[in-house]
Design an enzyme around this catalytic site. Sequence first.
Site, mmCIF file in Angstrom:
data_model
loop_
_atom_site.group_PDB
_atom_site.id
_atom_site.type_symbol
_atom_site.label_atom_id
_atom_site.label_comp_id
_atom_site.label_asym_id
_atom_site.label_seq_id
_atom_site.Cartn_x
_atom_site.Cartn_y
_atom_site.Cartn_z
ATOM 1 C CB SER A 1 -0.458 -0.271 1.198
ATOM 2 O OG SER A 1 -1.722 1.518 1.482
ATOM 3 C CE LYS B 1 -1.834 -3.825 2.954
ATOM 4 N NZ LYS B 1 -2.069 -5.508 2.413
ATOM 5 C CE1 TYR C 1 -4.368 -1.777 4.734
ATOM 6 C CE2 TYR C 1 -3.322 -0.065 4.324
ATOM 7 C CZ TYR C 1 -3.864 -1.477 4.003
ATOM 8 O OH TYR C 1 -4.499 -1.596 2.453
#
Length: 285
Positions: free
Chosen positions: A129, A146, A142
Site C-alpha cells: 500500500s 503494510k 494498517y
Amino acid sequence: MVTGAARGLGALLARRLAHHGATVALVGLEPDELTRVAADCGAQASVWQADITDRAALQRVARGIEQRHERVDIVVANAGIAVGGPFVDSDPVAFNRVIEVNLLGSIATARAFLPALVRNKGYLLQVASLAALTPAPMMAAYCASKSGVEAFAHALRPEVAHHGVTVGVAYLSWTDTDMVRGADQEEGLRRLRARLPWPANRTYPLAPAVEALLAGIARRRPHVYGQRWLSGMQLVRGLLPGLVARLASREVRRLEPQLRAAGRGAVGRGGAADTAIRDSADPAA
C-alpha cells in the site's frame, strides 16, 4: 491463487487473470461471494474458504489447490483489513487483528505456497500500500502491517531467487474498494483524508489499478504500482515521516472530536466478515 478474492481488488484481479487464460483458485472467508466470483472465472476455477491466519488450514488449502490443479505458478497475497482512529482510543483486539491478518496472514500465505512456487519457479506478489511508503495518522495498525509485508517481501526475494522464484510488492493508493468506502463512512477519517495533498487525497478507480497489477504479474516485476505516481514516492519516502508529522498534526488537532468518534472495528464488508469469523471462534466475544 488469490487471497481476499471474495470482493474488491482480489475479486477483479481473479476475473482478469481468468480472462487472460489463468486457472484461478480463490481463497477467502465468504463462500457465497467467492462462488459468485468463481462463476465469472471459468469452469476450472476453484473456491477455498480459509482464514489466512490459520496456518494449519492454509497448509491444507495449499496442498488441496496443488492436488486439484497440479501446479501453482502465481500467488497473490492480497487479503487485508483496516481499522481507523486514534491509537490511544483503539480496541487492542481489533488493532492487533489488523497486524495478524495483514502481516502474519501474508507470511502464512508465503509459507504455505512457497514449496509449490519453488517447484514451478513461480511468482509471489505481495499487495502492500501507499501506507508502506508514508505514515498515515489514524491508521497506525494498517501502516505497521503494510510496512511489515513490504519489508518481508524484500527480505524474502533474495532468499528464493536462486530457486527461480520472483517476489514482487504491489503498491496502491486509495482505491475504490469496500475497505476505502467503509473508512469514508467515518466523518473524521473522511475529512482528514480530504486534507491530504494531491494526488494522495483522491480515490482511484479499481479497474486501472487491477490492470497495472496484471501487467506487473505478467512481467514478474519486483515493484508494481497501482497508480503510476506512486513510483515517485519511492524517491522521497525518507522525507515523508517528518513532513507528515509537521503538516498532519494541525489537522489532527482540529478534527480530534470527530476522529475520536471513529468506529473501533474493521472497516468495510470484508472487515465485517473477518470480525464475524473471529467472533464465532471466540465464545467470549
